[in-house]
Design an enzyme around this catalytic site. Structure first.
Site, short mmCIF file in Angstrom:
data_model
loop_
_atom_site.label_atom_id
_atom_site.label_comp_id
_atom_site.label_asym_id
_atom_site.label_seq_id
_atom_site.Cartn_x
_atom_site.Cartn_y
_atom_site.Cartn_z
N GLU A 196 57.49 16.51 -1.84
CA GLU A 196 57.67 15.17 -1.36
C GLU A 196 58.46 14.21 -2.33
O GLU A 196 59.09 13.37 -1.96
CB GLU A 196 56.20 14.49 -0.95
CG GLU A 196 55.53 15.39 0.02
CD GLU A 196 54.21 15.01 0.44
OE1 GLU A 196 53.66 15.36 1.28
OE2 GLU A 196 53.81 13.81 -0.32
N TYR A 210 57.28 14.80 7.69
CA TYR A 210 55.98 15.06 8.20
C TYR A 210 55.86 16.61 8.89
O TYR A 210 55.01 16.82 9.93
CB TYR A 210 55.51 14.08 9.02
CG TYR A 210 54.74 13.01 8.26
CD1 TYR A 210 53.63 13.29 7.64
CD2 TYR A 210 55.01 11.78 8.12
CE1 TYR A 210 52.90 12.18 6.94
CE2 TYR A 210 54.61 10.64 7.80
CZ TYR A 210 53.36 10.87 6.93
OH TYR A 210 52.96 10.04 6.25
N HIS A 215 50.40 6.70 2.13
CA HIS A 215 50.26 7.92 1.80
C HIS A 215 50.33 8.46 0.81
O HIS A 215 50.99 7.91 -0.32
CB HIS A 215 51.72 8.39 2.48
CG HIS A 215 51.91 9.98 2.19
ND1 HIS A 215 51.73 11.23 3.01
CD2 HIS A 215 52.73 10.48 1.01
CE1 HIS A 215 51.99 12.30 2.53
NE2 HIS A 215 52.70 11.97 1.49
N ASN A 275 47.34 3.46 8.07
CA ASN A 275 46.46 3.38 7.18
C ASN A 275 46.97 2.84 5.76
O ASN A 275 46.29 3.44 4.84
CB ASN A 275 45.67 4.46 7.34
CG ASN A 275 46.45 5.97 6.96
OD1 ASN A 275 47.89 5.77 6.71
ND2 ASN A 275 45.88 6.98 7.05
#
Ligand code: UDP
Ligand code: MG
Length: 140
Positions: A128, A51, A117, A114
């Site tokens: 990523e 991140y 991702h 949440n």
């Protein structure tokens, strides 16, 4: 027709509630193929590196410790317009604003927890995916 790959993460709030199978069903029902998948637990150092783009944001430290708080499932999804399609299936970052029927609306607990991702663009998807997977681990 553009076949793309995107990185998906099933986050600790979702693995804690055993939602991996239900979330994976959403991807597969939408035509996204899970071409790589593994379960792991991030170290704080790894979460901070993943991140790093958010390092200056007020939520960064909290987000990184949350992402280490339990197991995650990292996966490569493949399909037509996979990056944008996955973002649609996920819903808005804050589950309170996510469209009905999206993963975050149905399962998300908070703007931080949440549930999922998903990469946001083709360059970040490449980056990523390479963060978690080598070529020989991705089996179309
Ligand atoms: N996040 C948070 N607070 C915020 C915004 C984001 O805790 O105000 C967390 C949330 O888990 C989010 C992640 O940081 O999924 C990355 O934020 P981004 O803006 O990239 O949202 P996403 O691309 O995941 O929708
Ligand atoms: Mg993002």
């Amino acid at each position: 027709m553009t076949i793309e790959r995107t990185l998906s993460i099933i986050k600790p709030d979702a693995t804690r509630r055993d939602l991996t199978g239900r979330i994976n069903a959403r991807f597969e029902e939408a035509g996204l193929k899970i071409v790589a998948q593994k379960r792991l637990r991030l170290t704080l150092e790894q979460a901070k590196a993943f991140y790093a783009v958010h390092a200056e944001r007020a939520f960064y430290e909290d987000l990184c410790s949350y992402m280490c708080s339990g197991p995650i499932v990292v996966q490569v999804l493949e399909g037509e317009n996979a990056i944008a399609q996955n973002r649609e299936i996920m819903g808005a970052t804050n589950p309170a604003n996510a469209d009905a029927g999206t993963i975050r609306a149905e399962f998300g607990e908070s703007v931080e927890a949440n549930s999922v991702h998903g990469s946001d663009a083709s360059d970040t998807a490449v980056q990523e995916i390479a963060f978690f997977f080598s070529q020989i681990e991705i089996i179309p």
